[in-house]
Design a protein around this motif. Structure first.
Motif, PDB file in Angstrom:
ATOM      1  N   ASP A   1       0.767  -1.250  -0.107  1.00 50.31           N
ATOM      2  CA  ASP A   1      -0.152  -0.214   0.128  1.00 50.31           C
ATOM      3  C   ASP A   1       0.856   1.259  -0.151  1.00 50.31           C
ATOM      4  O   ASP A   1       0.404   2.210   0.281  1.00 50.31           O
ATOM      5  CB  ASP A   1      -0.895   0.050   1.212  1.00 50.31           C
ATOM      6  N   THR A   2       2.272   1.191  -0.186  1.00 49.38           N
ATOM      7  CA  THR A   2       2.797   2.259  -0.268  1.00 49.38           C
ATOM      8  C   THR A   2       3.882   2.209  -1.724  1.00 49.38           C
ATOM      9  O   THR A   2       4.087   1.108  -1.923  1.00 49.38           O
ATOM     10  CB  THR A   2       3.904   2.403   0.733  1.00 49.38           C
ATOM     11  N   VAL A   3       4.373   3.419  -2.326  1.00 48.30           N
ATOM     12  CA  VAL A   3       5.042   3.271  -3.654  1.00 48.30           C
ATOM     13  C   VAL A   3       5.825   4.770  -3.496  1.00 48.30           C
ATOM     14  O   VAL A   3       5.062   5.736  -3.166  1.00 48.30           O
ATOM     15  CB  VAL A   3       4.154   3.125  -4.777  1.00 48.30           C
ATOM     16  N   THR A   4       6.972   4.845  -3.990  1.00 48.24           N
ATOM     17  CA  THR A   4       7.599   5.871  -4.301  1.00 48.24           C
ATOM     18  C   THR A   4       8.192   5.884  -5.711  1.00 48.24           C
ATOM     19  O   THR A   4       8.749   4.717  -6.284  1.00 48.24           O
ATOM     20  CB  THR A   4       8.912   6.068  -3.375  1.00 48.24           C
ATOM     21  N   LEU A   5       7.759   6.992  -6.558  1.00 52.81           N
ATOM     22  CA  LEU A   5       8.183   7.198  -8.021  1.00 52.81           C
ATOM     23  C   LEU A   5       9.108   8.338  -8.205  1.00 52.81           C
ATOM     24  O   LEU A   5       9.181   9.252  -7.344  1.00 52.81           O
ATOM     25  CB  LEU A   5       7.012   6.820  -8.837  1.00 52.81           C
ATOM     26  N   THR A   6       9.777   8.462  -9.280  1.00 48.84           N
ATOM     27  CA  THR A   6      10.528   9.669  -9.626  1.00 48.84           C
ATOM     28  C   THR A   6       9.720  10.316 -10.943  1.00 48.84           C
ATOM     29  O   THR A   6       9.069   9.490 -12.121  1.00 48.84           O
ATOM     30  CB  THR A   6      11.915   9.180 -10.262  1.00 48.84           C
ATOM     31  N   ALA A   7       9.360  11.364 -10.832  1.00 48.10           N
ATOM     32  CA  ALA A   7       8.862  12.120 -11.769  1.00 48.10           C
ATOM     33  C   ALA A   7       9.465  13.533 -12.224  1.00 48.10           C
ATOM     34  O   ALA A   7      10.215  13.941 -11.589  1.00 48.10           O
ATOM     35  CB  ALA A   7       7.472  12.571 -11.492  1.00 48.10           C
ATOM     36  N   GLU A   8       9.253  13.959 -13.439  1.00 52.31           N
ATOM     37  CA  GLU A   8       9.752  15.206 -13.936  1.00 52.31           C
ATOM     38  C   GLU A   8       8.607  16.248 -13.950  1.00 52.31           C
ATOM     39  O   GLU A   8       7.365  16.201 -14.094  1.00 52.31           O
ATOM     40  CB  GLU A   8      10.184  14.995 -15.459  1.00 52.31           C
ATOM     41  N   LEU A   9       9.024  17.338 -13.061  1.00 50.84           N
ATOM     42  CA  LEU A   9       7.990  18.427 -12.998  1.00 50.84           C
ATOM     43  C   LEU A   9       8.362  19.524 -13.808  1.00 50.84           C
ATOM     44  O   LEU A   9       9.501  20.009 -13.626  1.00 50.84           O
ATOM     45  CB  LEU A   9       8.172  18.942 -11.434  1.00 50.84           C
ATOM     46  N   GLY A  10       7.422  19.846 -14.535  1.00 51.86           N
ATOM     47  CA  GLY A  10       7.701  20.996 -15.552  1.00 51.86           C
ATOM     48  C   GLY A  10       6.910  21.940 -15.144  1.00 51.86           C
ATOM     49  O   GLY A  10       5.686  22.071 -14.997  1.00 51.86           O
ATOM     50  N   TRP A  11       7.425  23.389 -15.204  1.00 50.49           N
ATOM     51  CA  TRP A  11       6.877  24.554 -14.699  1.00 50.49           C
ATOM     52  C   TRP A  11       7.392  25.703 -15.418  1.00 50.49           C
ATOM     53  O   TRP A  11       8.480  25.750 -15.690  1.00 50.49           O
ATOM     54  CB  TRP A  11       6.846  24.900 -13.068  1.00 50.49           C
ATOM     55  N   ARG A  12       6.443  26.502 -15.821  1.00 53.44           N
ATOM     56  CA  ARG A  12       6.682  27.676 -16.884  1.00 53.44           C
ATOM     57  C   ARG A  12       6.241  28.777 -16.248  1.00 53.44           C
ATOM     58  O   ARG A  12       4.961  28.967 -16.168  1.00 53.44           O
ATOM     59  CB  ARG A  12       6.266  27.479 -18.160  1.00 53.44           C
ATOM     60  N   VAL A  13       6.889  29.864 -16.195  1.00 52.73           N
ATOM     61  CA  VAL A  13       6.347  31.335 -15.748  1.00 52.73           C
ATOM     62  C   VAL A  13       5.680  32.000 -16.794  1.00 52.73           C
ATOM     63  O   VAL A  13       6.339  32.305 -18.111  1.00 52.73           O
ATOM     64  CB  VAL A  13       7.535  32.109 -15.100  1.00 52.73           C
ATOM     65  N   ALA A  14       4.385  32.517 -16.728  1.00 50.64           N
ATOM     66  CA  ALA A  14       3.637  33.371 -17.701  1.00 50.64           C
ATOM     67  C   ALA A  14       4.544  34.478 -18.207  1.00 50.64           C
ATOM     68  O   ALA A  14       5.299  35.098 -17.397  1.00 50.64           O
ATOM     69  CB  ALA A  14       2.397  33.612 -17.132  1.00 50.64           C
ATOM     70  N   GLU A  15       4.743  34.734 -19.440  1.00 44.23           N
ATOM     71  CA  GLU A  15       5.299  35.923 -20.190  1.00 44.23           C
ATOM     72  C   GLU A  15       6.848  35.788 -20.057  1.00 44.23           C
ATOM     73  O   GLU A  15       7.408  36.702 -20.781  1.00 44.23           O
ATOM     74  CB  GLU A  15       4.821  37.136 -19.602  1.00 44.23           C
ATOM     75  N   TYR A  16       7.384  34.926 -19.356  1.00 46.19           N
ATOM     76  CA  TYR A  16       8.935  34.788 -19.266  1.00 46.19           C
ATOM     77  C   TYR A  16       9.388  33.663 -19.815  1.00 46.19           C
ATOM     78  O   TYR A  16      10.736  33.718 -20.167  1.00 46.19           O
ATOM     79  CB  TYR A  16       9.463  35.201 -17.813  1.00 46.19           C
ATOM     80  N   ASP A  17       8.952  32.478 -19.426  1.00 46.38           N
ATOM     81  CA  ASP A  17       9.501  30.930 -20.022  1.00 46.38           C
ATOM     82  C   ASP A  17       8.899  30.638 -21.406  1.00 46.38           C
ATOM     83  O   ASP A  17       7.638  30.824 -21.599  1.00 46.38           O
ATOM     84  CB  ASP A  17       9.087  30.192 -19.248  1.00 46.38           C
ATOM     85  N   GLU A  18       9.847  30.627 -22.468  1.00 47.92           N
ATOM     86  CA  GLU A  18       9.194  29.979 -23.719  1.00 47.92           C
ATOM     87  C   GLU A  18       9.072  28.460 -23.421  1.00 47.92           C
ATOM     88  O   GLU A  18       8.232  27.913 -24.197  1.00 47.92           O
ATOM     89  CB  GLU A  18      10.404  30.224 -24.713  1.00 47.92           C
ATOM     90  N   TYR A  19       9.658  27.973 -22.548  1.00 53.11           N
ATOM     91  CA  TYR A  19       9.672  26.445 -22.584  1.00 53.11           C
ATOM     92  C   TYR A  19       9.820  26.179 -20.850  1.00 53.11           C
ATOM     93  O   TYR A  19      10.297  27.023 -20.082  1.00 53.11           O
ATOM     94  CB  TYR A  19      10.924  25.659 -22.896  1.00 53.11           C
ATOM     95  N   PRO A  20       9.269  25.067 -20.330  1.00 48.74           N
ATOM     96  CA  PRO A  20       9.162  24.741 -18.971  1.00 48.74           C
ATOM     97  C   PRO A  20      10.463  24.481 -18.625  1.00 48.74           C
ATOM     98  O   PRO A  20      11.197  23.674 -19.250  1.00 48.74           O
ATOM     99  CB  PRO A  20       7.969  23.813 -18.941  1.00 48.74           C
ATOM    100  N   SER A  21      10.778  24.524 -17.380  1.00 46.65           N
ATOM    101  CA  SER A  21      11.781  24.170 -16.639  1.00 46.65           C
ATOM    102  C   SER A  21      11.501  22.770 -15.942  1.00 46.65           C
ATOM    103  O   SER A  21      10.539  22.640 -15.668  1.00 46.65           O
ATOM    104  CB  SER A  21      12.412  25.279 -15.822  1.00 46.65           C
ATOM    105  N   VAL A  22      12.512  21.859 -15.842  1.00 48.68           N
ATOM    106  CA  VAL A  22      11.894  20.591 -15.656  1.00 48.68           C
ATOM    107  C   VAL A  22      12.992  20.053 -14.577  1.00 48.68           C
ATOM    108  O   VAL A  22      14.139  20.376 -14.507  1.00 48.68           O
ATOM    109  CB  VAL A  22      12.258  19.548 -16.777  1.00 48.68           C
ATOM    110  N   LEU A  23      12.309  19.801 -13.467  1.00 45.85           N
ATOM    111  CA  LEU A  23      13.039  19.347 -12.105  1.00 45.85           C
ATOM    112  C   LEU A  23      12.500  17.820 -11.871  1.00 45.85           C
ATOM    113  O   LEU A  23      11.295  17.513 -11.980  1.00 45.85           O
ATOM    114  CB  LEU A  23      12.457  20.436 -11.104  1.00 45.85           C
ATOM    115  N   ARG A  24      13.463  17.191 -11.328  1.00 50.98           N
ATOM    116  CA  ARG A  24      13.361  15.756 -10.903  1.00 50.98           C
ATOM    117  C   ARG A  24      12.614  15.773  -9.468  1.00 50.98           C
ATOM    118  O   ARG A  24      12.994  16.371  -8.632  1.00 50.98           O
ATOM    119  CB  ARG A  24      14.647  14.723 -10.956  1.00 50.98           C
ATOM    120  N   ARG A  25      11.640  15.027  -9.083  1.00 54.49           N
ATOM    121  CA  ARG A  25      10.978  14.796  -8.023  1.00 54.49           C
ATOM    122  C   ARG A  25      10.763  13.534  -7.548  1.00 54.49           C
ATOM    123  O   ARG A  25      10.523  12.773  -8.385  1.00 54.49           O
ATOM    124  CB  ARG A  25       9.565  15.595  -8.195  1.00 54.49           C
ATOM    125  N   ARG A  26      11.032  13.315  -6.229  1.00 54.92           N
ATOM    126  CA  ARG A  26      10.619  11.897  -5.811  1.00 54.92           C
ATOM    127  C   ARG A  26       9.242  11.800  -4.819  1.00 54.92           C
ATOM    128  O   ARG A  26       9.265  13.009  -3.993  1.00 54.92           O
ATOM    129  CB  ARG A  26      11.840  11.556  -4.716  1.00 54.92           C
TER     130      ARG A  26
END
Length: 410
Positions: A105-130
Motif C-alpha cells: 500500500d505504499t509506493v515511491t516514484l520519480t517524476a519530472e515536474l515541468g513549470w513555466r512562468v507566464a510571459e517569461y518562459d518559452e519552455y518549461p523548466s524541468v525538475l526531478r521529483r521523488r
C-alpha cells in the motif's frame, strides 16, 4: 556536470575587493532534457500507474487554478498553494519517469515536474521529483514530494514576486533586496541591447533566495560549493538548444556585499549570457563567452584596466610574462587561477572591440557558435580569426601580448 540532474550554464559572478572587481565564477553547462511533454503510456500499463498519473494531473490542475477544493484527497497541498500564490504560473505538469509496480500500500516514484512562468518562459523548466504515495481505503494519496536534484523556488518557502520594466524577480529575499535586484535588472537590459541588439527576449527572470543555503538548493549543489559567487545563469532543462537562458540565480550573501556598481556589472554580465544563449554552443570557448560578458558588463563604467583586471596587471608586469587564451578548465570553480582567467578573457575581447569594433566582436561570437570545429580547436579558432579579422591565432596572440604590455607593463 552531467547526468539526470539539471546543472549550471557557464556564468560569472563578481565581488568587490580592494583595488578592483575580482571575478569568481564556474564555467558549467546545464545538460538538456528533451522538451517536456505530458505523461506517456507504456505498452503494458501497470495497474497502479494510471491512478497515480491521474492523481498527479489533478494535483497540477488544482495548483494552476489555485483551487484548494480540487486537490486530491490525502495530500497536504494547502501550504503549497500559499507558497505559490503570487507566482504567475503558465504551466505545471508531471511526467512519471521511474516507476515500479508496488507490492503493498505504499509506493515511491520519480517524476519530472515541468513549470513555466507566464510571459517569461518559452519552455518549461524541468525538475526531478521523488513522490511517495499511500493507499488508504483503496484510494491512493500523495504523502510526500521532495526535490531529487535542484529545488523549486516554492520548496524554500513562500515565493514573493516583484515586476520591473524588463524583469521578473522572485524568491524569498527581503522586499528591499528584491527591489534593488529589480532596479539592477531594469538597468542591465537596455545596456545589453546596446551591444547585442534586439534579437533576444529583452527580459530577465531572476530568482533571489534569502540565504546561501537556499541558493545551493536551487542549484542542487553541495553546501558552500559556490560560496562567494554573486550570481549564475541557468538554462531551462527541457528547452531546445537555441532557446535563451531563462534564469539568473542570485547568491544573496555575495550579492549583498557588492556596491551599486558591482551589482550593475554582475547583472549586465549575466544578462549578456541570456542575450547570447541562442549563439552559444558547447564548443564555444569559455574565454570567449565570459570575455564578451565581461566586456559588456564593464562597458561605460569608467573603470580603468588596472581596476578591472588587477591580477592581470600584476602578471603582465612580471618578467617573462606571455599571455595565452585560457582553457575551459581554467574557469572551474575553485581553480587557483580563475580570477586571472576571467581577466585574460576580458582583455582579449576588449582588444577585439577596441581594434575592430564591437559589431565585429559580436559577429565573431556568433560565427564561433554557427559551426563547431572539425579539426583541433586551435586550428578552428585560427580559421575563425583569419575570416573575421584577417589574422591567425599566432598573430592575434602577438598583438594581444603587445597590447597587454603597453597597458599593464612597467
Amino acid at each position: 556536470m552531467t547526468g539526470s540532474a539539471p546543472v549550471l550554464s557557464r556564468r560569472a559572478a563578481l565581488l568587490l575587493a580592494a583595488g578592483g572587481l575580482v571575478q569568481l565564477s564556474p564555467p558549467q553547462v546545464r545538460d538538456r532534457i528533451p522538451a517536456f511533454a505530458g505523461p506517456t503510456a507504456a505498452a503494458t500499463v501497470p495497474a497502479v500507474r494510471p491512478e497515480l498519473e491521474a492523481l498527479l494531473a489533478e494535483r497540477a490542475r488544482a495548483l494552476l487554478r489555485r483551487d484548494a477544493t480540487a486537490l486530491p484527497t490525502g495530500e497536504a497541498g494547502q501550504a503549497l498553494l500559499r507558497r505559490t500564490a503570487d507566482l504567475p504560473l503558465a504551466e505545471l505538469s508531471y511526467r512519471v519517469a521511474e516507476f515500479s509496480e508496488p507490492a503493498g500500500d505504499t509506493v515511491t516514484l520519480t517524476a519530472e515536474l515541468g513549470w513555466r512562468v507566464a510571459e517569461y518562459d518559452e519552455y518549461p523548466s524541468v525538475l526531478r521529483r521523488r513522490l511517495s504515495f499511500r493507499r488508504v481505503g483503496g484510494q491512493w494519496g500523495l504523502t510526500e514530494e521532495q526535490a531529487d536534484g535542484p529545488a523549486a523556488p516554492w520548496d524554500l518557502g513562500p515565493v514573493s514576486v516583484v515586476r520591473g520594466r524588463h524583469c521578473l524577480v522572485l524568491g524569498q529575499a527581503a522586499p528591499a533586496e528584491l527591489a534593488r535586484t529589480v532596479a539592477a535588472a531594469d538597468l542591465a537590459v537596455p545596456l545589453v541591447g546596446e551591444v547585442w541588439g534586439a534579437g533576444w527576449t529583452g527580459r530577465l527572470l531572476i530568482e533571489h533566495p534569502a540565504t546561501e543555503a537556499q541558493f545551493d538548493r536551487l542549484l542542487g549543489t553541495p553546501p558552500g560549493q559556490y560560496a562567494g559567487m554573486a550570481a549564475v545563469t541557468t538554462a531551462a532543462a527541457g528547452a531546445p538548444v537555441r532557446t535563451p537562458a531563462d534564469r539568473i540565480l542570485i547568491n544573496p550573501q555575495a550579492y549583498a556585499g557588492l556596491s551599486e556598481l558591482g551589482r550593475r556589472v554582475v547583472t549586465v554580465h549575466e544578462a549578456t549570457h541570456v542575450a547570447t544563449r541562442a549563439d552559444t554552443r558547447p564548443w564555444t570557448p569559455l574565454w570567449l563567452s565570459e570575455g564578451v560578458a565581461d566586456h559588456t558588463g564593464y562597458r561605460g563604467t569608467g573603470r580603468t584596466p588596472q581596476q578591472i583586471a588587477p591580477a592581470l596587471a600584476a602578471a603582465a608586469a612580471a618578467p617573462g610574462f606571455a599571455p595565452a587564451l585560457p582553457a575551459d578548465t581554467d574557469f572551474a570553480a575553485g581553480s587557483p587561477g580563475i580570477a586571472l582567467a576571467y581577466e585574460l578573457a576580458w582583455s582579449a575581447c576588449d582588444l577585439i572591440a577596441r581594434r575592430f569594433g564591437e559589431r565585429r566582436l559580436v559577429a565573431f561570437y556568433r560565427a564561433a557558435g554557427a559551426a563547431g570545429p572539425t579539426t583541433t580547436r586551435e586550428e578552428w579558432l585560427d580559421g575563425l580569426l583569419r575570416t573575421a579579422f584577417g589574422l591567425g591565432l599566432d598573430e592575434f596572440t602577438r598583438q594581444w601580448d603587445d597590447d597587454l604590455h603597453r597597458r599593464f607593463g612597467h
